[in-house]
Design a protein around this motif. Sequence first.
Motif, PDB file in Angstrom:
ATOM      1  N   ARG A   1      11.059 -26.876 -48.623  1.00 23.06           N
ATOM      2  CA  ARG A   1      10.150 -26.109 -47.754  1.00 23.06           C
ATOM      3  C   ARG A   1       8.870 -26.877 -47.471  1.00 23.06           C
ATOM      4  O   ARG A   1       8.398 -26.925 -46.337  1.00 23.06           O
ATOM      5  CB  ARG A   1       9.837 -24.756 -48.381  1.00 23.06           C
ATOM      6  CG  ARG A   1       8.967 -23.874 -47.504  1.00 23.06           C
ATOM      7  CD  ARG A   1       8.757 -22.497 -48.103  1.00 23.06           C
ATOM      8  NE  ARG A   1       9.983 -21.730 -48.127  1.00 23.06           N
ATOM      9  CZ  ARG A   1      10.448 -21.013 -47.095  1.00 23.06           C
ATOM     10  NH1 ARG A   1       9.771 -20.978 -45.970  1.00 23.06           N
ATOM     11  NH2 ARG A   1      11.560 -20.330 -47.197  1.00 23.06           N
ATOM     12  N   ILE A   2       8.320 -27.537 -48.480  1.00 22.98           N
ATOM     13  CA  ILE A   2       7.068 -28.277 -48.292  1.00 22.98           C
ATOM     14  C   ILE A   2       7.253 -29.428 -47.306  1.00 22.98           C
ATOM     15  O   ILE A   2       6.339 -29.774 -46.554  1.00 22.98           O
ATOM     16  CB  ILE A   2       6.498 -28.753 -49.649  1.00 22.98           C
ATOM     17  CG1 ILE A   2       5.044 -29.156 -49.487  1.00 22.98           C
ATOM     18  CG2 ILE A   2       7.327 -29.876 -50.236  1.00 22.98           C
ATOM     19  CD1 ILE A   2       4.315 -29.299 -50.801  1.00 22.98           C
ATOM     20  N   GLN A   3       8.452 -30.034 -47.272  1.00 21.90           N
ATOM     21  CA  GLN A   3       8.733 -31.104 -46.319  1.00 21.90           C
ATOM     22  C   GLN A   3       8.807 -30.561 -44.892  1.00 21.90           C
ATOM     23  O   GLN A   3       8.342 -31.199 -43.949  1.00 21.90           O
ATOM     24  CB  GLN A   3      10.045 -31.821 -46.675  1.00 21.90           C
ATOM     25  CG  GLN A   3       9.987 -32.578 -47.973  1.00 21.90           C
ATOM     26  CD  GLN A   3       9.018 -33.746 -47.936  1.00 21.90           C
ATOM     27  OE1 GLN A   3       8.672 -34.264 -46.883  1.00 21.90           O
ATOM     28  NE2 GLN A   3       8.583 -34.164 -49.103  1.00 21.90           N
ATOM     29  N   LEU A   4       9.389 -29.374 -44.744  1.00 14.51           N
ATOM     30  CA  LEU A   4       9.448 -28.759 -43.416  1.00 14.51           C
ATOM     31  C   LEU A   4       8.042 -28.420 -42.930  1.00 14.51           C
ATOM     32  O   LEU A   4       7.701 -28.660 -41.775  1.00 14.51           O
ATOM     33  CB  LEU A   4      10.326 -27.503 -43.433  1.00 14.51           C
ATOM     34  CG  LEU A   4      10.491 -26.809 -42.084  1.00 14.51           C
ATOM     35  CD1 LEU A   4      11.194 -27.721 -41.083  1.00 14.51           C
ATOM     36  CD2 LEU A   4      11.248 -25.504 -42.245  1.00 14.51           C
ATOM     37  N   GLU A   5       7.206 -27.904 -43.824  1.00  9.04           N
ATOM     38  CA  GLU A   5       5.828 -27.579 -43.454  1.00  9.04           C
ATOM     39  C   GLU A   5       5.047 -28.842 -43.085  1.00  9.04           C
ATOM     40  O   GLU A   5       4.266 -28.846 -42.137  1.00  9.04           O
ATOM     41  CB  GLU A   5       5.153 -26.815 -44.583  1.00  9.04           C
ATOM     42  CG  GLU A   5       5.723 -25.415 -44.763  1.00  9.04           C
ATOM     43  CD  GLU A   5       5.268 -24.720 -46.034  1.00  9.04           C
ATOM     44  OE1 GLU A   5       4.469 -25.303 -46.809  1.00  9.04           O
ATOM     45  OE2 GLU A   5       5.726 -23.589 -46.260  1.00  9.04           O
ATOM     46  N   ALA A   6       5.280 -29.934 -43.814  1.00 15.40           N
ATOM     47  CA  ALA A   6       4.617 -31.207 -43.492  1.00 15.40           C
ATOM     48  C   ALA A   6       5.082 -31.727 -42.132  1.00 15.40           C
ATOM     49  O   ALA A   6       4.277 -32.246 -41.349  1.00 15.40           O
ATOM     50  CB  ALA A   6       4.906 -32.240 -44.583  1.00 15.40           C
ATOM     51  N   TYR A   7       6.367 -31.568 -41.830  1.00 16.78           N
ATOM     52  CA  TYR A   7       6.899 -31.980 -40.531  1.00 16.78           C
ATOM     53  C   TYR A   7       6.230 -31.178 -39.409  1.00 16.78           C
ATOM     54  O   TYR A   7       5.800 -31.748 -38.403  1.00 16.78           O
ATOM     55  CB  TYR A   7       8.416 -31.784 -40.495  1.00 16.78           C
ATOM     56  CG  TYR A   7       8.994 -31.972 -39.128  1.00 16.78           C
ATOM     57  CD1 TYR A   7       9.194 -33.246 -38.600  1.00 16.78           C
ATOM     58  CD2 TYR A   7       9.316 -30.882 -38.323  1.00 16.78           C
ATOM     59  CE1 TYR A   7       9.704 -33.435 -37.324  1.00 16.78           C
ATOM     60  CE2 TYR A   7       9.830 -31.056 -37.057  1.00 16.78           C
ATOM     61  CZ  TYR A   7      10.016 -32.328 -36.559  1.00 16.78           C
ATOM     62  OH  TYR A   7      10.509 -32.502 -35.290  1.00 16.78           O
ATOM     63  N   ILE A   8       6.128 -29.881 -39.598  1.00 15.87           N
ATOM     64  CA  ILE A   8       5.497 -29.021 -38.582  1.00 15.87           C
ATOM     65  C   ILE A   8       4.042 -29.437 -38.374  1.00 15.87           C
ATOM     66  O   ILE A   8       3.574 -29.574 -37.229  1.00 15.87           O
ATOM     67  CB  ILE A   8       5.611 -27.535 -38.980  1.00 15.87           C
ATOM     68  CG1 ILE A   8       7.075 -27.088 -38.919  1.00 15.87           C
ATOM     69  CG2 ILE A   8       4.732 -26.659 -38.091  1.00 15.87           C
ATOM     70  CD1 ILE A   8       7.349 -25.749 -39.574  1.00 15.87           C
ATOM     71  N   THR A   9       3.315 -29.671 -39.453  1.00 15.38           N
ATOM     72  CA  THR A   9       1.916 -30.103 -39.357  1.00 15.38           C
ATOM     73  C   THR A   9       1.811 -31.429 -38.602  1.00 15.38           C
ATOM     74  O   THR A   9       0.942 -31.596 -37.739  1.00 15.38           O
ATOM     75  CB  THR A   9       1.297 -30.240 -40.760  1.00 15.38           C
ATOM     76  OG1 THR A   9       1.345 -28.959 -41.402  1.00 15.38           O
ATOM     77  CG2 THR A   9      -0.138 -30.728 -40.699  1.00 15.38           C
TER      78      THR A   9
END
Length: 95
Positions: A53-61
Amino acid sequence: MTADRSDDVTRFLTVGDAAELLKVTPGDVVGLIETGELPAIRVGRPGAWRIERIQLEAYITAMYEETRRRALWEQSDLASIPELSGGRVIWPDRD
């Protein structure tokens, strides 16, 4: 050793979960994984992708930042020199 069950359940997403959150197709998510834009791991047999999940959030950012920078660049392409310099045009000394 006991883990917090809620953290375990939400730490990793399936390709389908990530696709739903991004409002894209699962194939689009797999494409992002294969190009390295979205870090993911293969788990189990036959090796289903899991996205932290943290990787997906970093991608979105990162995508928001890329979009912001692109918009600034495109705005600067449309601006005139006086507009960019606050209405002043400073000419170099001509000797």
